[in-house]
Design a protein around this motif. Structure first.
Motif, PDB file in Angstrom:
ATOM      1  N   ILE A 133      81.318  42.531 -71.454  1.00 48.66           N
ATOM      2  CA  ILE A 133      79.747  43.186 -71.782  1.00 48.66           C
ATOM      3  C   ILE A 133      80.124  44.659 -70.861  1.00 48.66           C
ATOM      4  O   ILE A 133      79.752  44.679 -69.470  1.00 48.66           O
ATOM      5  N   SER A 134      80.443  45.587 -71.533  1.00 52.24           N
ATOM      6  CA  SER A 134      80.490  46.833 -70.805  1.00 52.24           C
ATOM      7  C   SER A 134      79.114  47.599 -70.660  1.00 52.24           C
ATOM      8  O   SER A 134      78.172  47.392 -71.620  1.00 52.24           O
ATOM      9  N   GLY A 135      78.991  48.242 -69.515  1.00 53.46           N
ATOM     10  CA  GLY A 135      77.739  49.092 -69.451  1.00 53.46           C
ATOM     11  C   GLY A 135      76.636  48.149 -68.962  1.00 53.46           C
ATOM     12  O   GLY A 135      75.564  48.575 -68.962  1.00 53.46           O
ATOM     13  N   ILE A 136      76.759  46.930 -68.334  1.00 56.85           N
ATOM     14  CA  ILE A 136      75.711  46.034 -68.009  1.00 56.85           C
ATOM     15  C   ILE A 136      75.237  46.129 -66.616  1.00 56.85           C
ATOM     16  O   ILE A 136      74.326  45.703 -66.326  1.00 56.85           O
ATOM     17  N   ASN A 163      93.136  33.242 -78.834  1.00 58.82           N
ATOM     18  CA  ASN A 163      91.763  33.248 -78.156  1.00 58.82           C
ATOM     19  C   ASN A 163      91.218  34.923 -77.791  1.00 58.82           C
ATOM     20  O   ASN A 163      91.175  35.086 -76.355  1.00 58.82           O
ATOM     21  N   PRO A 164      91.168  35.764 -78.644  1.00 56.26           N
ATOM     22  CA  PRO A 164      90.845  37.174 -78.140  1.00 56.26           C
ATOM     23  C   PRO A 164      89.456  36.954 -77.309  1.00 56.26           C
ATOM     24  O   PRO A 164      88.685  36.464 -78.155  1.00 56.26           O
ATOM     25  N   PRO A 165      89.227  37.854 -76.620  1.00 56.42           N
ATOM     26  CA  PRO A 165      87.733  38.108 -76.007  1.00 56.42           C
ATOM     27  C   PRO A 165      86.671  38.835 -76.876  1.00 56.42           C
ATOM     28  O   PRO A 165      87.155  39.587 -77.821  1.00 56.42           O
ATOM     29  N   ARG A 166      85.468  38.379 -76.684  1.00 59.79           N
ATOM     30  CA  ARG A 166      84.524  39.010 -77.486  1.00 59.79           C
ATOM     31  C   ARG A 166      84.020  40.227 -76.783  1.00 59.79           C
ATOM     32  O   ARG A 166      83.768  40.010 -75.534  1.00 59.79           O
ATOM     33  N   ILE A 167      84.139  41.311 -77.204  1.00 60.79           N
ATOM     34  CA  ILE A 167      83.513  42.710 -76.552  1.00 60.79           C
ATOM     35  C   ILE A 167      82.305  43.242 -77.096  1.00 60.79           C
ATOM     36  O   ILE A 167      81.935  43.291 -78.216  1.00 60.79           O
ATOM     37  N   LEU A 168      81.345  43.274 -76.026  1.00 57.19           N
ATOM     38  CA  LEU A 168      80.116  43.925 -76.430  1.00 57.19           C
ATOM     39  C   LEU A 168      79.870  45.103 -75.657  1.00 57.19           C
ATOM     40  O   LEU A 168      79.935  45.296 -74.567  1.00 57.19           O
ATOM     41  N   GLN A 169      79.726  46.242 -76.540  1.00 52.90           N
ATOM     42  CA  GLN A 169      79.616  47.577 -76.129  1.00 52.90           C
ATOM     43  C   GLN A 169      78.218  48.338 -76.395  1.00 52.90           C
ATOM     44  O   GLN A 169      78.080  49.340 -76.395  1.00 52.90           O
ATOM     45  N   GLN A 170      77.359  47.513 -76.754  1.00 65.12           N
ATOM     46  CA  GLN A 170      75.986  47.930 -77.122  1.00 65.12           C
ATOM     47  C   GLN A 170      75.351  48.847 -76.015  1.00 65.12           C
ATOM     48  O   GLN A 170      74.436  49.749 -76.156  1.00 65.12           O
ATOM     49  N   ASN A 192      84.884  32.835 -69.153  1.00 64.32           N
ATOM     50  CA  ASN A 192      84.348  33.985 -68.303  1.00 64.32           C
ATOM     51  C   ASN A 192      83.604  35.083 -68.842  1.00 64.32           C
ATOM     52  O   ASN A 192      83.782  35.333 -69.878  1.00 64.32           O
ATOM     53  N   LEU A 193      82.779  35.590 -67.948  1.00 60.02           N
ATOM     54  CA  LEU A 193      82.125  36.908 -68.315  1.00 60.02           C
ATOM     55  C   LEU A 193      82.688  37.935 -67.486  1.00 60.02           C
ATOM     56  O   LEU A 193      82.987  37.919 -66.468  1.00 60.02           O
ATOM     57  N   ILE A 194      83.065  39.162 -68.389  1.00 57.00           N
ATOM     58  CA  ILE A 194      83.590  40.321 -67.584  1.00 57.00           C
ATOM     59  C   ILE A 194      82.579  41.344 -67.556  1.00 57.00           C
ATOM     60  O   ILE A 194      82.100  41.827 -68.839  1.00 57.00           O
ATOM     61  N   LEU A 195      81.970  41.683 -66.717  1.00 57.55           N
ATOM     62  CA  LEU A 195      80.726  42.730 -66.611  1.00 57.55           C
ATOM     63  C   LEU A 195      81.219  43.988 -66.014  1.00 57.55           C
ATOM     64  O   LEU A 195      81.795  44.056 -65.035  1.00 57.55           O
ATOM     65  N   THR A 196      80.966  45.117 -66.701  1.00 59.14           N
ATOM     66  CA  THR A 196      81.404  46.379 -65.915  1.00 59.14           C
ATOM     67  C   THR A 196      80.263  47.320 -65.969  1.00 59.14           C
ATOM     68  O   THR A 196      79.185  47.345 -66.582  1.00 59.14           O
ATOM     69  N   GLY A 197      80.504  48.283 -65.048  1.00 61.45           N
ATOM     70  CA  GLY A 197      79.427  49.277 -64.772  1.00 61.45           C
ATOM     71  C   GLY A 197      80.283  50.610 -64.660  1.00 61.45           C
ATOM     72  O   GLY A 197      80.924  51.138 -65.071  1.00 61.45           O
ATOM     73  N   TYR A 198      79.699  51.644 -63.343  1.00 65.76           N
ATOM     74  CA  TYR A 198      80.031  52.954 -63.433  1.00 65.76           C
ATOM     75  C   TYR A 198      81.480  52.712 -62.689  1.00 65.76           C
ATOM     76  O   TYR A 198      82.341  53.412 -62.678  1.00 65.76           O
ATOM     77  N   ASP A 199      81.239  51.977 -61.478  1.00 65.62           N
ATOM     78  CA  ASP A 199      82.391  51.901 -60.360  1.00 65.62           C
ATOM     79  C   ASP A 199      82.929  50.381 -60.132  1.00 65.62           C
ATOM     80  O   ASP A 199      83.430  50.169 -59.116  1.00 65.62           O
ATOM     81  N   LEU A 215      83.801  46.224 -61.608  1.00 64.99           N
ATOM     82  CA  LEU A 215      83.982  45.039 -62.769  1.00 64.99           C
ATOM     83  C   LEU A 215      83.755  43.813 -62.002  1.00 64.99           C
ATOM     84  O   LEU A 215      84.269  43.559 -60.926  1.00 64.99           O
ATOM     85  N   VAL A 216      83.028  42.919 -62.535  1.00 63.95           N
ATOM     86  CA  VAL A 216      82.678  41.870 -62.044  1.00 63.95           C
ATOM     87  C   VAL A 216      83.179  40.536 -62.893  1.00 63.95           C
ATOM     88  O   VAL A 216      82.850  40.525 -64.295  1.00 63.95           O
ATOM     89  N   VAL A 217      84.022  39.788 -62.589  1.00 62.77           N
ATOM     90  CA  VAL A 217      84.320  38.496 -63.120  1.00 62.77           C
ATOM     91  C   VAL A 217      83.421  37.306 -62.945  1.00 62.77           C
ATOM     92  O   VAL A 217      83.613  36.898 -61.874  1.00 62.77           O
ATOM     93  N   VAL A 218      82.816  36.579 -63.854  1.00 65.62           N
ATOM     94  CA  VAL A 218      81.946  35.707 -63.746  1.00 65.62           C
ATOM     95  C   VAL A 218      82.389  34.321 -64.213  1.00 65.62           C
ATOM     96  O   VAL A 218      82.813  34.347 -65.568  1.00 65.62           O
ATOM     97  N   SER A 219      82.856  33.524 -63.216  1.00 62.44           N
ATOM     98  CA  SER A 219      83.427  32.228 -63.589  1.00 62.44           C
ATOM     99  C   SER A 219      82.637  31.088 -63.576  1.00 62.44           C
ATOM    100  O   SER A 219      81.444  31.066 -62.734  1.00 62.44           O
ATOM    101  N   ALA A 220      82.614  30.045 -64.798  1.00 61.54           N
ATOM    102  CA  ALA A 220      81.859  29.023 -64.880  1.00 61.54           C
ATOM    103  C   ALA A 220      81.874  28.272 -63.471  1.00 61.54           C
ATOM    104  O   ALA A 220      82.967  28.116 -62.925  1.00 61.54           O
ATOM    105  N   ASP A 221      80.613  27.638 -62.662  1.00 64.15           N
ATOM    106  CA  ASP A 221      80.839  27.079 -61.890  1.00 64.15           C
ATOM    107  C   ASP A 221      81.072  25.542 -62.132  1.00 64.15           C
ATOM    108  O   ASP A 221      80.773  25.016 -63.208  1.00 64.15           O
TER     109      ASP A 221
END
Length: 319
Positions: free
Chosen positions: A14-17, A240-247, A282-289, A291-297
């Motif tokens: 999820i880019s820009g989140i 298993n390509p990742p799903r990319i959300l750029q909205q 996993n969720l890969i979240l990006t912002g301006y500076d 990148l956070v990788v969120v892994s399931a607990d």
């Protein structure tokens, strides 16, 4: 560098989140209300933060992830943004040929600085780009650069082999003031001259006269970036390509947080409400500076609450 196989286990990017740090704390509660399913997952997952200095990478964290996903390795004095040349190239080129791209842009001059709109923001038609390409031939003929191939948003150009230029992503430039990134070194003087000459050539171009009449932003500038070869990128994995959300990207770049929250709410309905079923991804979240990788607990959500276990997503959200 991030050592992570992003292509496994149905990852979602999820880019820009991730908001800018100056507004992140203020937006945290509103974001959690707009997308409760997503933030419930964040509450019960572990987030690993990767700080990415745009001044060093030359690109956005999302672009950094795209390049890491293709196993790009900078060579010599290259930064990560050099890999955007072959990554964004509209067609196949010689694997050992450096790929430099010129992206059409709008440069808005202010009292003390300037801002840039990327080609994605301008909605450029093929006929408009071709007309500007033809008019740029004269400008390029009087410069050390060569204009090679036309594409609607980006053109393939050639840089003299002995010329060392910085590579900076247009998407990065668009998130700040142009002059914060404008190269001032002696080696970049021919590039500055080229871009200034294009601005003069296109100022009263028929394409821009028509766009001005239609109240559209003018295509009055350009940005040059790239320099890596296609051989420095590996093919994108197909399993298993990742799903990319750029909205969220455009609203994030413009720091239009009202629009950003509205888009986030739409994503909640369309995508995030199904996230709890995506237990292995996993969720890969990006912002301006960042990148956070969120892994399931490993623990189920109810047990985390029972044990009062909290990964405190707001700690890295507001970092």
């Amino acid at each position: 560098m991030i050592h992570k196989d992003y292509n496994s286990n149905m990852d979602i990017v999820i880019s820009g989140i991730l908001p800018h740090s100056s507004i992140a704390a203020e937006l945290a509660s509103q974001a959690a209300k707009a997308a409760p399913s997503l933030f419930q997952k964040l509450e019960n997952s572990k987030g690993t933060v990767h700080l990415l200095d745009p001044g060093e990478t030359g690109c956005t964290p999302f672009e950094y992830w795209q390049l890491a996903h293709r196993q790009f390795t900078p060579a010599g004095q290259q930064n990560y943004a050099a890999g955007l040349g072959p990554l964004y190239a509209p067609r196949q080129y010689n694997r050992d040929q450096p790929v430099w791209l010129l992206e059409l842009a709008h440069i808005a001059l202010g009292a003390a600085n300037a801002t840039l709109l990327t080609a994605d923001d301008l909605v450029i038609s093929e006929s408009e780009s071709l007309a500007l390409f033809e008019s740029a031939q004269v400008v390029f003929s009087e410069s050390p650069f060569k204009l090679l191939q036309f594409d609607t948003q980006r053109w393939h150009i050639e840089i003299p082999p002995d010329m060392v230029l910085p590579s900076l992503s247009p998407n990065l430039i668009a998130s700040r003031f142009v002059y914060d990134w404008w190269p001032q070194d002696t080696a970049s003087r021919p590039l500055r001259k080229l871009i200034n000459a294009l601005q003069v050539e296109w100022h009263e171009h028929p394409v821009n006269l028509a766009r001005r009449q239609a109240n559209l932003p003018l295509i009055n500038g350009a940005w040059v970036f790239g320099g890596a070869t296609p051989a420095q990128l590996q093919p994108a994995p197909t399993a298993n390509p990742p799903r990319i959300l750029q909205q969220l990207e455009v609203a994030h770049r413009k720091q239009d947080w009202g629009q950003w929250l509205a888009i986030l709410a739409n994503l909640e309905q369309d995508v995030f409400s199904a996230l709890p079923a995506n237990k292995n991804g996993n969720l890969i979240l990006t912002g301006y500076d960042r990148l956070v990788v969120v892994s399931a607990d490993a623990m189920p959500a109810w047990l985390c609450k029972l044990l009062n276990r909290n990964h405190k997503w707001k700690d890295w959200w507001c970092q």
